[in-house]
Design a protein around this motif. Structure first.
Motif, PDB file in Angstrom:
ATOM      1  N   VAL A 154       3.042 -52.535  30.926  1.00 11.13           N
ATOM      2  CA  VAL A 154       1.662 -52.883  30.343  1.00 11.13           C
ATOM      3  C   VAL A 154       0.482 -51.856  30.869  1.00 11.13           C
ATOM      4  O   VAL A 154      -0.267 -51.276  30.064  1.00 11.13           O
ATOM      5  CB  VAL A 154       1.139 -54.182  30.968  1.00 11.13           C
ATOM      6  N   GLU A 155       0.696 -51.246  32.191  1.00 14.61           N
ATOM      7  CA  GLU A 155      -0.385 -50.425  32.633  1.00 14.61           C
ATOM      8  C   GLU A 155      -0.174 -48.968  31.870  1.00 14.61           C
ATOM      9  O   GLU A 155      -1.318 -48.254  31.530  1.00 14.61           O
ATOM     10  CB  GLU A 155      -0.144 -50.091  34.187  1.00 14.61           C
ATOM     11  N   LEU A 156       1.150 -48.683  31.450  1.00 14.08           N
ATOM     12  CA  LEU A 156       1.358 -47.388  31.054  1.00 14.08           C
ATOM     13  C   LEU A 156       1.013 -47.374  29.469  1.00 14.08           C
ATOM     14  O   LEU A 156       0.156 -46.481  29.068  1.00 14.08           O
ATOM     15  CB  LEU A 156       2.673 -46.832  31.267  1.00 14.08           C
ATOM     16  N   PHE A 157       1.564 -48.221  28.691  1.00 14.48           N
ATOM     17  CA  PHE A 157       1.568 -48.233  27.430  1.00 14.48           C
ATOM     18  C   PHE A 157       0.421 -48.982  26.778  1.00 14.48           C
ATOM     19  O   PHE A 157       0.125 -48.795  25.712  1.00 14.48           O
ATOM     20  CB  PHE A 157       2.697 -48.634  26.761  1.00 14.48           C
ATOM     21  N   ALA A 158       0.015 -50.086  27.525  1.00 15.14           N
ATOM     22  CA  ALA A 158      -1.337 -50.992  26.846  1.00 15.14           C
ATOM     23  C   ALA A 158      -2.462 -50.497  27.290  1.00 15.14           C
ATOM     24  O   ALA A 158      -3.428 -50.251  26.634  1.00 15.14           O
ATOM     25  CB  ALA A 158      -0.952 -52.307  27.280  1.00 15.14           C
ATOM     26  N   VAL A 159      -2.703 -50.192  28.838  1.00 22.08           N
ATOM     27  CA  VAL A 159      -3.947 -49.976  29.392  1.00 22.08           C
ATOM     28  C   VAL A 159      -4.142 -48.089  29.109  1.00 22.08           C
ATOM     29  O   VAL A 159      -5.238 -47.847  28.918  1.00 22.08           O
ATOM     30  CB  VAL A 159      -3.879 -50.205  30.927  1.00 22.08           C
ATOM     31  N   ARG A 160      -3.356 -47.431  29.576  1.00 21.87           N
ATOM     32  CA  ARG A 160      -3.754 -45.997  29.695  1.00 21.87           C
ATOM     33  C   ARG A 160      -3.237 -45.488  28.195  1.00 21.87           C
ATOM     34  O   ARG A 160      -4.413 -44.707  27.747  1.00 21.87           O
ATOM     35  CB  ARG A 160      -2.710 -45.249  30.416  1.00 21.87           C
ATOM     36  N   LEU A 161      -2.322 -45.541  27.474  1.00 22.97           N
ATOM     37  CA  LEU A 161      -1.946 -44.887  26.168  1.00 22.97           C
ATOM     38  C   LEU A 161      -2.497 -45.764  25.265  1.00 22.97           C
ATOM     39  O   LEU A 161      -2.572 -45.242  24.022  1.00 22.97           O
ATOM     40  CB  LEU A 161      -0.564 -44.659  26.027  1.00 22.97           C
TER      41      LEU A 161
END
Length: 316
Positions: A154-161
């Motif tokens: 979630v942090e990598l693909f939803a929030v950042r990217l």
């Protein structure tokens, strides 16, 4: 064939009976009940008479065996009872929950089968360093907790990217692209360890088959490596892999409970958690019934796969 069909039907009915009976018993042992949950939501204090009246209204004042008999009677008439809180039929409440759960479960099995079998075949054929990589990834996949991996994704693909939504679910009929995006991160969460597990099982089975004499004979006849690997070796090595995929499908029933909670997906797992918190016995029994049906269907598919892959099983 008829005998096998009758045996499967009887074992399925026994499994449904055992699971549903255990569900009623275990829910009854939990402290509290639906009457207290409803009254607590309406007022801060309530009398014993109000509590007893609510129990009678909900029908949970009856002995447990009578409640279970009523549930079986409703089931025989095609009903799973009534939601104690909303008054809706349980089948109506759960109708919209089946799609999200099946999308995640079947998607995870499909991704794990395609990538796991492909990686396992390559590892068995090439061996060496790739085989050790599969072993290492398998250990890593089992060691990483699903909830931690879900938060990382979630942090990598939803929030950042911002490539995928952090939560929620869109139906396939509503928007296929949004549906695929909404189930991608849950599927990646559940399939991370499953891919490595299937790959290792495939690699071990393929390595055993490739070491047999008939494979050497096929090489001597001049068959191409691809034909030997896909047409002959994979077919002989597929029964243990099919077994693992069947076990994976069953294990995902519990895995979806966590994933649906993390990604806020309105599936059967999340419904089971909510129903357990409010002691909503008909809903809990309904979810358990659907999960048991999935297990029965998975066992049937595995058995049919055995018959297709192994002529000896087909002829027995």
């Amino acid at each position: 064939m008829v005998r096998e069909a009758v045996r499967w039907l009887v074992s399925s009915l026994v499994l449904l009976f055992v699971v549903s009976a255990l569900t009623f018993v275990l829910v009854s042992l939990a402290p509290g009940d639906a009457a207290k949950s409803i009254l607590a939501g309406q007022t801060s204090t309530f009398t014993q008479d109000q509590y007893e009246s609510m129990r009678a209204l909900l029908g949970i004042d009856k002995p447990l065996h009578e409640q279970y008999w009523d549930w079986l009677t409703n089931l025989a008439h095609g009903s799973l009872g009534t939601d104690l809180f909303s008054g809706q039929q349980v089948t109506e409440v759960l109708a919209g929950r089946i799609g999200p759960s099946l999308s995640i479960i079947l998607g995870t099995v499909l991704v794990s089968a395609v990538l796991g079998v492909g990686l396992g075949m390559l590892s068995a054929w090439r061996g060496g360093r790739l085989g050790r990589v599969v072993d290492a990834v398998s250990l890593l996949g089992f060691a990483v907790p699903n909830f931690w991996l879900a938060l990382v994704l979630v942090e990598l693909f939803a929030v950042r990217l911002t490539l995928f939504p952090a939560g929620g679910y869109t139906g396939l009929a509503t928007d296929p692209a949004a549906w695929l995006a909404s189930i991608t991160l849950p599927i990646l969460t559940l399939s991370a360890g499953a891919i490595a597990f299937v790959a290792k099982q495939t690699r071990d089975s393929m390595a055993d088959v490739l070491s047999r004499e008939f494979v050497t004979m096929l090489h001597a006849r001049g068959l191409s490596p691809r034909t030997i690997l896909v047409k002959h070796a994979l077919r002989n090595a597929s029964i243990p892999v099919v077994t693992m995929l069947g076990l994976l499908l069953v294990s995902l029933l519990s895995g979806t409970v966590l994933v649906e909670s993390v990604f806020s997906i309105p599936g059967l797992g999340q419904q089971a958690v909510n129903a357990s918190g409010s002691h909503n016995l008909p809903l809990i029994a309904g979810v358990a019934f659907y999960f048991t049906v999935v297990v029965i269907i998975a066992n049937l598919l595995v058995d049919l796969s055995y018959r297709l892959l192994n002529p000896k099983v087909r002829g027995s």
